[in-house]
Motif scaffolding. Sequence first.
Motif, PDB file in Angstrom:
ATOM      1  N   GLY A  16       0.721  -0.897  -0.240  1.00 11.38           N
ATOM      2  CA  GLY A  16      -0.103  -0.232  -0.349  1.00 11.38           C
ATOM      3  C   GLY A  16       0.450   1.286  -0.064  1.00 11.38           C
ATOM      4  N   GLU A  35       9.313   3.982   6.945  1.00 10.11           N
ATOM      5  CA  GLU A  35       9.142   3.010   7.035  1.00 10.11           C
ATOM      6  C   GLU A  35      10.830   2.143   8.382  1.00 10.11           C
ATOM      7  OE1 GLU A  35       7.853  -0.448   6.344  1.00 10.11           O
ATOM      8  OE2 GLU A  35       8.956  -1.266   7.845  1.00 10.11           O
ATOM      9  N   ARG A  37      11.337  -1.123   9.361  1.00  9.98           N
ATOM     10  CA  ARG A  37      11.717  -2.399   8.832  1.00  9.98           C
ATOM     11  C   ARG A  37      13.460  -1.683   8.662  1.00  9.98           C
ATOM     12  NH1 ARG A  37       9.058  -7.577   8.285  1.00  9.98           N
ATOM     13  NH2 ARG A  37       6.568  -6.540   8.589  1.00  9.98           N
ATOM     14  N   GLY A  42       7.554  -3.954   3.343  1.00  3.24           N
ATOM     15  CA  GLY A  42       6.420  -4.710   4.074  1.00  3.24           C
ATOM     16  C   GLY A  42       6.107  -5.775   4.570  1.00  3.24           C
ATOM     17  N   THR A  43       5.071  -6.267   4.804  1.00  7.54           N
ATOM     18  CA  THR A  43       4.663  -7.790   5.238  1.00  7.54           C
ATOM     19  C   THR A  43       5.085  -8.869   4.319  1.00  7.54           C
ATOM     20  OG1 THR A  43       3.503  -7.215   6.972  1.00  7.54           O
ATOM     21  CG2 THR A  43       3.203  -9.362   6.134  1.00  7.54           C
ATOM     22  N   LYS A  53       5.568 -17.786  -1.834  1.00  7.15           N
ATOM     23  CA  LYS A  53       5.693 -18.295  -2.542  1.00  7.15           C
ATOM     24  C   LYS A  53       7.178 -18.534  -3.124  1.00  7.15           C
ATOM     25  CE  LYS A  53       2.451 -17.174  -2.107  1.00  7.15           C
ATOM     26  NZ  LYS A  53       1.653 -16.274  -0.596  1.00  7.15           N
ATOM     27  N   GLY A 117       7.269   5.987  13.280  1.00 10.98           N
ATOM     28  CA  GLY A 117       6.425   7.231  12.785  1.00 10.98           C
ATOM     29  C   GLY A 117       5.901   7.296  14.114  1.00 10.98           C
ATOM     30  N   GLY A 142      -0.492  -1.395   8.272  1.00  7.11           N
ATOM     31  CA  GLY A 142      -0.668  -2.876   7.677  1.00  7.11           C
ATOM     32  C   GLY A 142      -0.991  -3.525   8.487  1.00  7.11           C
ATOM     33  N   ASP A 313      -4.056  -2.684   4.465  1.00  3.12           N
ATOM     34  CA  ASP A 313      -4.255  -4.173   5.739  1.00  3.12           C
ATOM     35  C   ASP A 313      -5.106  -3.210   6.943  1.00  3.12           C
ATOM     36  OD1 ASP A 313      -3.577  -6.169   4.422  1.00  3.12           O
ATOM     37  OD2 ASP A 313      -2.491  -6.335   5.625  1.00  3.12           O
ATOM     38  N   ALA A 321      -1.986  -7.642  -0.115  1.00  3.80           N
ATOM     39  CA  ALA A 321      -1.481  -7.429  -0.894  1.00  3.80           C
ATOM     40  C   ALA A 321      -1.748  -6.600  -2.407  1.00  3.80           C
ATOM     41  CB  ALA A 321       0.048  -8.214  -1.596  1.00  3.80           C
TER      42      ALA A 321
HETATM   43  P1  FAD Z   1       2.164  -4.177   5.643  1.00  2.04           P
HETATM   44  O1  FAD Z   1       2.961  -4.574   3.762  1.00  2.04           O
HETATM   45  O2  FAD Z   1       1.920  -4.306   6.845  1.00  2.04           O
HETATM   46  O3  FAD Z   1       3.262  -2.915   5.161  1.00  2.04           O
HETATM   47  C1  FAD Z   1       3.358  -2.250   6.741  1.00  2.04           C
HETATM   48  C2  FAD Z   1       4.835  -1.484   6.953  1.00  2.04           C
HETATM   49  O4  FAD Z   1       4.969  -0.119   7.616  1.00  2.04           O
HETATM   50  C3  FAD Z   1       5.567  -2.764   7.692  1.00  2.04           C
HETATM   51  O5  FAD Z   1       6.420  -2.591   7.182  1.00  2.04           O
HETATM   52  C4  FAD Z   1       5.805  -1.823   9.251  1.00  2.04           C
HETATM   53  O6  FAD Z   1       6.901  -2.247   9.909  1.00  2.04           O
HETATM   54  C5  FAD Z   1       5.724  -0.308   8.331  1.00  2.04           C
HETATM   55  N1  FAD Z   1       5.176   0.758   9.428  1.00  2.04           N
HETATM   56  C6  FAD Z   1       4.495   0.097  10.928  1.00  2.04           C
HETATM   57  N2  FAD Z   1       4.007   0.398  11.735  1.00  2.04           N
HETATM   58  C7  FAD Z   1       4.863   2.090  11.963  1.00  2.04           C
HETATM   59  C8  FAD Z   1       5.114   3.115  12.146  1.00  2.04           C
HETATM   60  N3  FAD Z   1       4.663   3.927  13.016  1.00  2.04           N
HETATM   61  N4  FAD Z   1       6.261   3.822  11.668  1.00  2.04           N
HETATM   62  C9  FAD Z   1       7.162   3.255  10.034  1.00  2.04           C
HETATM   63  N5  FAD Z   1       6.827   2.083   9.655  1.00  2.04           N
HETATM   64  C10 FAD Z   1       6.170   1.244  10.285  1.00  2.04           C
HETATM   65  N6  FAD Z   1      -0.978 -11.517   0.697  1.00  2.04           N
HETATM   66  C11 FAD Z   1      -2.053 -11.547  -0.816  1.00  2.04           C
HETATM   67  O7  FAD Z   1      -2.667 -10.897  -1.924  1.00  2.04           O
HETATM   68  N7  FAD Z   1      -1.042 -12.510  -1.527  1.00  2.04           N
HETATM   69  C12 FAD Z   1       0.082 -13.361  -0.881  1.00  2.04           C
HETATM   70  O8  FAD Z   1       0.376 -13.947  -1.821  1.00  2.04           O
HETATM   71  C13 FAD Z   1      -0.491 -13.137   0.688  1.00  2.04           C
HETATM   72  N8  FAD Z   1       1.100 -14.050   1.100  1.00  2.04           N
HETATM   73  C14 FAD Z   1       0.900 -13.715   2.684  1.00  2.04           C
HETATM   74  C15 FAD Z   1       1.719 -14.449   3.313  1.00  2.04           C
HETATM   75  C16 FAD Z   1       2.023 -14.640   4.164  1.00  2.04           C
HETATM   76  C17 FAD Z   1       2.478 -15.313   5.111  1.00  2.04           C
HETATM   77  C18 FAD Z   1       1.582 -13.136   5.131  1.00  2.04           C
HETATM   78  C19 FAD Z   1       2.465 -12.851   6.551  1.00  2.04           C
HETATM   79  C20 FAD Z   1       0.703 -11.923   4.638  1.00  2.04           C
HETATM   80  C21 FAD Z   1       0.383 -12.985   3.026  1.00  2.04           C
HETATM   81  N9  FAD Z   1      -0.607 -11.385   2.606  1.00  2.04           N
HETATM   82  C22 FAD Z   1      -0.446 -12.031   0.910  1.00  2.04           C
HETATM   83  C23 FAD Z   1      -0.558 -10.895   2.918  1.00  2.04           C
HETATM   84  C24 FAD Z   1       0.172  -9.519   2.232  1.00  2.04           C
HETATM   85  O9  FAD Z   1       0.823  -9.229   2.957  1.00  2.04           O
HETATM   86  C25 FAD Z   1      -0.894  -8.296   2.911  1.00  2.04           C
HETATM   87  O10 FAD Z   1      -2.195  -7.894   2.463  1.00  2.04           O
HETATM   88  C26 FAD Z   1       0.049  -6.518   2.652  1.00  2.04           C
HETATM   89  O11 FAD Z   1       1.492  -6.732   2.619  1.00  2.04           O
HETATM   90  C27 FAD Z   1      -0.325  -5.773   3.160  1.00  2.04           C
HETATM   91  O12 FAD Z   1       0.037  -4.591   2.356  1.00  2.04           O
HETATM   92  P2  FAD Z   1       0.176  -3.197   3.699  1.00  2.04           P
HETATM   93  O13 FAD Z   1       1.133  -1.933   2.573  1.00  2.04           O
HETATM   94  O14 FAD Z   1      -1.344  -2.397   3.579  1.00  2.04           O
HETATM   95  O15 FAD Z   1       1.057  -3.314   5.059  1.00  2.04           O
END
Ligand code: FAD
Length: 465
Positions: A16, A35, A37, A42-43, A53, A117, A142, A313, A321
Amino acid sequence: MADYDFDVLVIGSGPGGYVAAIRAAQLGLKTACIESRETLGGTCLNVGCIPSKAMLHASELFEEAASGKLAKLGIKGSVTLDLETMHAQRRDAVKGLTGGIEYLFKKNKVEWIKGRGAFTGADTVAVGDKSYRARNIVIATGSSVTPLPGITVDNDSQIIVDSTGALELAKVPGHMIVIGGGVIGLELGSVWKRLGAKVTVVEYLDMILPGMDSEIRKESLKVFKKQGIEFKLSTKVTGASVEGGKAMLSVEPSAGGDTEIIEADVVLVSIGRRPNTDGLALDKAGLAVNGRGQVEIDHDFSTSVPGIWAIGDVVPGPMLAHKAEDEGIAVAENIAGLTGIVNHDIIPSVVYTMPEIAGVGLTEEQAKERGEIKVGKFPMMANSRAKTNHEGDGMVKVIADAKTDRVLGVWIIASLGGTMIAQAAQAMEFGGTSEDIAYTCHAHPTHSEALKEAAMAVQGKPIHI
Ligand code: FAD
Ligand code: NAI
């Protein structure tokens, strides 16, 4: 810019956040992304989609060779598992892709602010001892693993782990118990089953994969059972302890009853994920979370505080994702004064097991509740390419409105289901009917022909069954 440091400040660099940051920069806005990490992505890129995968792909190849499937194709020879190399290729994949985001940030002039942050006001975020003021702030923090009360996850011990720990196991467990028959449990359970573990899935409900079409859920269960994964449905976990390097799990029927103790080498806790808002100090910005811990948004991803937006998320909706990425593009476009839209009715979801389980739109149950429907099905066994490739498990199901023939939902269990679902989503996005799919020429021999035949079955006239 007056005294603003940035036009757009994104918190979180998952699918995202990084996509929002890049699109905002492409639109000429001065953008930074915070970020915490050590790597971007991200995740999804670090401990989610990509590493899982990588392990699914490698373990599938291993299982094909080790189980004798390849021998049946005339490819003979014994194979041995080199788990260390398998993990190394997983880490390489993650390194390459997370480094790729860093490159894209530089290319698009997105500044990466390293650290955590926290809001200090409606337009200011502090990272360490520095404070940044931005015209727009996008919350893209996330989600993380939902803990199970009474069970302590300790990834370092490699005994009771979450998905991050389950990706890193240094040896194949003799017995792995997966708590939760959802997406993570089935994907990572499949990885370790293929590599030689006995896998038992303990699921609270009476069926796996909640949220999917019920027929697809039942068919998937049959396929997984055929692969040797064991299931304890309608069962709840009441506690776990570690004794002598083993996990002892107490389980009982969900409806109540006698407790049973099951021993395992590894327990994977995968009962869902919850939004990340801890430590963000949302209250300082005048924001609160809803009962599920999510940041509520309007259709344009704006929150109740002007200038603060949220995606991925951390907001309501499926935790996927590609949904987060599309929201990232849309929010940046809305911030730039364009019109960014995501059609939340047409978000495909895929479980990357073998076969893959994919769906988009309404389940048969949901569609029936809305009115009269027609359903067409086609078994993968009758698809020439799937049959030739020994990939006959599964089916395609097309659900259409009885009056208008408009496609309302498509469900697939097939080796290439994750790829096939894209054309269903596209047809639905264009308002397509089952007849449109049935009369679209599909290349032969491809797995996609099964979707065409299922659409023909809606019309009552499939050719190959
Ligand atoms: P995230 O990817 O969670 O990223 C958020 C980031 O924000 C993180 O890096 C975190 O460190 C950072 N953060 C949080 N708070 C702060 C803060 N206060 N300051 C600075 N940084 C911060 N989805 C799919 O569509 N296909 C798949 O195959 C799939 N496989 C998955 C497998 C596993 C094992 C897991 C756990 C999840 C999987 N997902 C999959 C789900 C997918 O990873 C998430 O839906 C997606 O990553 C969400 O994206 P996001 O940008 O909302 O958040
Ligand atoms: P999930 O919500 O998919 O499945 C959790 C399962 O655990 C459900 O079946 C639920 O009934 C069960 N459960 C809940 N509490 C339980 C208990 N106490 N005892 C036994 N069972 C219990 O969650 P999961 O698998 O943890 O995945 C989290 C998120 O990550 C999902 O929302 C998914 O969208 C995303 N994800 C997506 C992937 C993909 O798109 N391929 C892959 C992996 C994760």
